[in-house]
Scaffold this motif. Structure first.
Motif, PDB file in Angstrom:
ATOM      1  N   UNK A 112       0.838  -1.156   0.090  1.00 17.66           N
ATOM      2  CA  UNK A 112      -0.045  -0.049   0.063  1.00 17.66           C
ATOM      3  C   UNK A 112       0.799   1.297  -0.098  1.00 17.66           C
ATOM      4  N   UNK A 113       1.928   1.271   0.793  1.00 14.66           N
ATOM      5  CA  UNK A 113       2.974   2.525   0.755  1.00 14.66           C
ATOM      6  C   UNK A 113       3.525   2.582  -0.349  1.00 14.66           C
ATOM      7  N   UNK A 114       4.035   1.577  -0.970  1.00 19.22           N
ATOM      8  CA  UNK A 114       4.719   1.866  -2.439  1.00 19.22           C
ATOM      9  C   UNK A 114       3.772   2.213  -3.436  1.00 19.22           C
ATOM     10  N   UNK A 115       2.349   1.718  -3.466  1.00 12.17           N
ATOM     11  CA  UNK A 115       1.547   2.113  -4.423  1.00 12.17           C
ATOM     12  C   UNK A 115       1.238   3.534  -4.310  1.00 12.17           C
ATOM     13  N   UNK A 116       0.866   3.938  -3.046  1.00 12.45           N
ATOM     14  CA  UNK A 116       0.492   5.429  -3.024  1.00 12.45           C
ATOM     15  C   UNK A 116       1.687   6.307  -3.297  1.00 12.45           C
ATOM     16  N   UNK A 117       3.119   5.656  -3.184  1.00  9.65           N
ATOM     17  CA  UNK A 117       4.353   6.651  -3.584  1.00  9.65           C
ATOM     18  C   UNK A 117       4.160   6.644  -5.242  1.00  9.65           C
ATOM     19  N   UNK A 118       3.927   5.573  -5.676  1.00  7.91           N
ATOM     20  CA  UNK A 118       3.934   5.270  -7.080  1.00  7.91           C
ATOM     21  C   UNK A 118       2.803   6.238  -7.800  1.00  7.91           C
ATOM     22  N   UNK A 119       1.851   6.617  -7.374  1.00  8.30           N
ATOM     23  CA  UNK A 119       0.754   7.365  -7.929  1.00  8.30           C
ATOM     24  C   UNK A 119       1.249   8.408  -8.856  1.00  8.30           C
ATOM     25  N   UNK A 120       0.702   8.770 -10.022  1.00 10.97           N
ATOM     26  CA  UNK A 120       1.185   9.859 -10.725  1.00 10.97           C
ATOM     27  C   UNK A 120       1.212  11.316 -10.143  1.00 10.97           C
ATOM     28  N   UNK A 121       1.573  12.130 -10.547  1.00  8.48           N
ATOM     29  CA  UNK A 121       1.547  13.478  -9.856  1.00  8.48           C
ATOM     30  C   UNK A 121       0.093  13.943  -9.917  1.00  8.48           C
ATOM     31  N   UNK A 122      -0.307  14.493  -8.795  1.00  4.84           N
ATOM     32  CA  UNK A 122      -1.870  14.869  -8.590  1.00  4.84           C
ATOM     33  C   UNK A 122      -2.039  16.153  -9.527  1.00  4.84           C
ATOM     34  N   UNK A 123      -3.468  16.249  -9.958  1.00  2.00           N
ATOM     35  CA  UNK A 123      -3.505  17.631 -10.749  1.00  2.00           C
ATOM     36  C   UNK A 123      -3.746  18.926  -9.925  1.00  2.00           C
ATOM     37  N   UNK A 124      -3.728  18.392  -8.689  1.00  2.00           N
ATOM     38  CA  UNK A 124      -3.570  19.786  -7.607  1.00  2.00           C
ATOM     39  C   UNK A 124      -2.220  20.518  -7.978  1.00  2.00           C
ATOM     40  N   UNK A 125      -1.359  19.775  -8.516  1.00  2.00           N
ATOM     41  CA  UNK A 125      -0.115  20.564  -8.580  1.00  2.00           C
ATOM     42  C   UNK A 125      -0.324  21.610  -9.593  1.00  2.00           C
ATOM     43  N   UNK A 126      -0.786  21.431 -10.684  1.00  2.00           N
ATOM     44  CA  UNK A 126      -1.106  22.336 -11.625  1.00  2.00           C
ATOM     45  C   UNK A 126      -2.061  23.372 -11.173  1.00  2.00           C
ATOM     46  N   UNK A 127      -3.179  23.234 -10.326  1.00  2.00           N
ATOM     47  CA  UNK A 127      -3.946  24.009  -9.971  1.00  2.00           C
ATOM     48  C   UNK A 127      -3.063  25.108  -8.909  1.00  2.00           C
ATOM     49  N   UNK A 128      -2.235  24.547  -8.092  1.00  2.00           N
ATOM     50  CA  UNK A 128      -1.424  25.288  -7.085  1.00  2.00           C
ATOM     51  C   UNK A 128      -0.358  26.022  -7.941  1.00  2.00           C
ATOM     52  N   UNK A 129       0.084  25.547  -8.812  1.00  6.19           N
ATOM     53  CA  UNK A 129       1.203  26.338  -9.905  1.00  6.19           C
ATOM     54  C   UNK A 129       0.379  27.430 -10.252  1.00  6.19           C
ATOM     55  N   UNK A 130      -0.627  27.013 -11.024  1.00  2.00           N
ATOM     56  CA  UNK A 130      -1.384  28.402 -11.632  1.00  2.00           C
ATOM     57  C   UNK A 130      -1.808  29.319 -10.646  1.00  2.00           C
ATOM     58  N   UNK A 131      -2.388  28.925  -9.314  1.00  2.00           N
ATOM     59  CA  UNK A 131      -2.654  29.788  -8.378  1.00  2.00           C
ATOM     60  C   UNK A 131      -1.770  30.883  -7.785  1.00  2.00           C
ATOM     61  N   UNK A 132      -0.504  30.001  -7.802  1.00  2.00           N
ATOM     62  CA  UNK A 132       0.662  30.984  -7.179  1.00  2.00           C
ATOM     63  C   UNK A 132       1.683  31.556  -8.217  1.00  2.00           C
ATOM     64  N   UNK A 133       1.181  31.423  -9.504  1.00  2.00           N
ATOM     65  CA  UNK A 133       1.738  32.076 -10.494  1.00  2.00           C
ATOM     66  C   UNK A 133       3.341  31.428 -10.892  1.00  2.00           C
ATOM     67  N   UNK A 134       3.359  30.148 -10.708  1.00  2.00           N
ATOM     68  CA  UNK A 134       4.461  29.156 -11.033  1.00  2.00           C
ATOM     69  C   UNK A 134       4.559  28.630 -12.455  1.00  2.00           C
TER      70      UNK A 134
END
Length: 163
Positions: A112-134
């Motif tokens: 379970x730990x390894x599978x959770x770590x292997x999940x793809x990058x979350x779409x939240x990272x795009x939302x945060x990058x957009x929100x903070x001008x990154x």
């Protein structure tokens, strides 16, 4: 600027972050056992249900790129490749090394730990990058590519560590 203003601003930053404030408010309401009326919770439920589809639509709209090229495009591809390698290979390997030999987790928990770590990058990272001008391009490319790569890495991890 006033002396110490920067330090005070830095220390109060978590209290001004809407995500942290909402989490703290949720914990407080839950701890008190308070039940909010349906007139309050129903619109929140609708907004909550719309969050992931809205993030995916925003990400999808960002997939259209203008013409690029030259050294900058190569540098961006190299940076994206490093981000994807760290996310899809480095993070699961680190989780495996910490959860296995160091924490001695049972097989099913290790999986379970390894599978959770292997999940793809979350779409939240795009939302945060957009929100903070990154750099939304890096976030967008990392999400799309890590989703494709994780199909392989998740399968390999499940095969190697599964029952």
């Amino acid at each position: 600027r006033r002396p110490g203003g920067g330090v005070r601003r830095l220390l109060t930053m978590p209290l001004r972050n809407p995500i942290i404030l909402a989490s703290l408010l949720g914990v407080a309401v839950s701890a008190t056992g308070l039940r909010l009326p349906a007139a309050v919770t129903q619109p929140c439920d609708v907004l909550g249900a719309a969050a992931v589809p809205t993030a995916l639509i925003t990400l999808g709209l960002s997939l259209h790129r203008g013409p690029g090229g030259g050294g900058r495009a190569r540098r961006e591809r190299a940076e994206t490749a490093v981000v994807i390698a760290v996310k899809t290979l480095g993070q699961p390997l680190a989780a495996l090394l910490v959860a296995g030999p160091l924490l001695h987790l049972p097989d099913h928990q290790l999986l379970a730990v390894v599978l959770c770590a292997a999940l793809p990058t979350a779409q939240n990272s795009f939302i945060y990058a957009r929100e903070y001008g990154l750099d939304t391009g890096l976030a967008r490319d990392a999400i799309v590519a890590s989703t494709l790569v994780s199909m392989v890495t998740l399968s390999v991890a499940a095969w190697a560590l599964g029952p």
